[in-house]
Scaffold this active site. Structure first.
Site, mmCIF file in Angstrom:
data_model
loop_
_atom_site.group_PDB
_atom_site.id
_atom_site.type_symbol
_atom_site.label_atom_id
_atom_site.label_comp_id
_atom_site.label_asym_id
_atom_site.label_seq_id
_atom_site.Cartn_x
_atom_site.Cartn_y
_atom_site.Cartn_z
ATOM 1 N N VAL A 8 -7.158 10.576 20.180
ATOM 2 C CA VAL A 8 -8.520 10.684 19.840
ATOM 3 C C VAL A 8 -9.055 9.947 18.451
ATOM 4 O O VAL A 8 -10.163 9.513 18.434
ATOM 5 C CB VAL A 8 -8.916 12.109 19.880
ATOM 6 N N CYS A 9 -8.042 10.085 17.582
ATOM 7 C CA CYS A 9 -8.312 9.786 16.306
ATOM 8 C C CYS A 9 -8.956 8.427 16.095
ATOM 9 O O CYS A 9 -9.855 7.992 15.434
ATOM 10 C CB CYS A 9 -7.287 9.953 15.151
#
Length: 185
Positions: free
Chosen positions: A57-58
């Site tokens: 996600v980052c």
């Protein structure tokens, strides 16, 4: 049960001096960043935190902040990304990930976790930072905080919308967007 005490609106953003990745050029990769930089330049600060490098996600969030870098700069805002990983891990991730090579903002390394602890944003189990975004005014006062769980990415457009609203120094109604009328009192 563990309770985070997230530093919030109205509090002074903590002092810090941390290494950050600012480039991929040999011998120019790292620089020390402090909270004083945005104050000295009479700028706003947006600092956003992610849990871990080399995750899924980052990089989507980091890439989206980078796509909007000029939007932040146009608003006299210093943009800083941060996690509890080291500057060396940040540099390796930037070299390894296509979407991160061209970042135009620093990736701050809070390896001691001291800043994340002072902000109250460490996950109790994993001791990594939550997905937290701070908007800090030029005087160093926190004006907005958004905290997401570890698995949910944030909305960069919302960060920009709130920054715009805060910079009007006026009353802004629900869903207000830059260019719309503010509330008259």
């Amino acid at each position: 049960m563990y309770q985070n005490r997230v530093l919030s609106v109205g509090a002074e953003f903590p002092a810090f001096s941390k290494k950050a990745v600012v480039s991929l050029e040999r011998d120019q990769e790292f620089r020390t960043i402090t909270e004083q930089e945005h104050r000295e330049n009479d700028q706003w600060l947006v600092m956003f935190w992610w849990p871990k490098d080399f995750t899924f996600v980052c990089p989507t969030e980091i890439a989206e902040f980078n796509k909007n870098y000029d939007e932040f700069r146009d608003r006299d805002t210093q943009l800083i990304g941060a996690s509890t990983d080291s500057e060396f891990v940040h540099a390796a991730w930037r070299r390894d990930h296509d979407d991160l090579r061209g970042l135009r903002f620093p990736m701050l390394a809070d390896t001691s976790k001291s800043l994340a602890e002072e902000l109250g944003i460490l996950d109790a189990e994993e001791k990594v930072a939550y997905r937290v975004t701070y908007i800090v005014d030029p005087q160093g006062i926190i004006q907005w905080v958004s905290v997401n769980g570890l698995s949910v990415g944030r909305n960069v457009a919302e960060v920009l919308r709130v920054l715009d609203a805060l910079q009007t120094d006026e009353l802004c109604p629900c869903n207000w967007k830059k260019g719309e009328a503010t509330l008259a009192v």
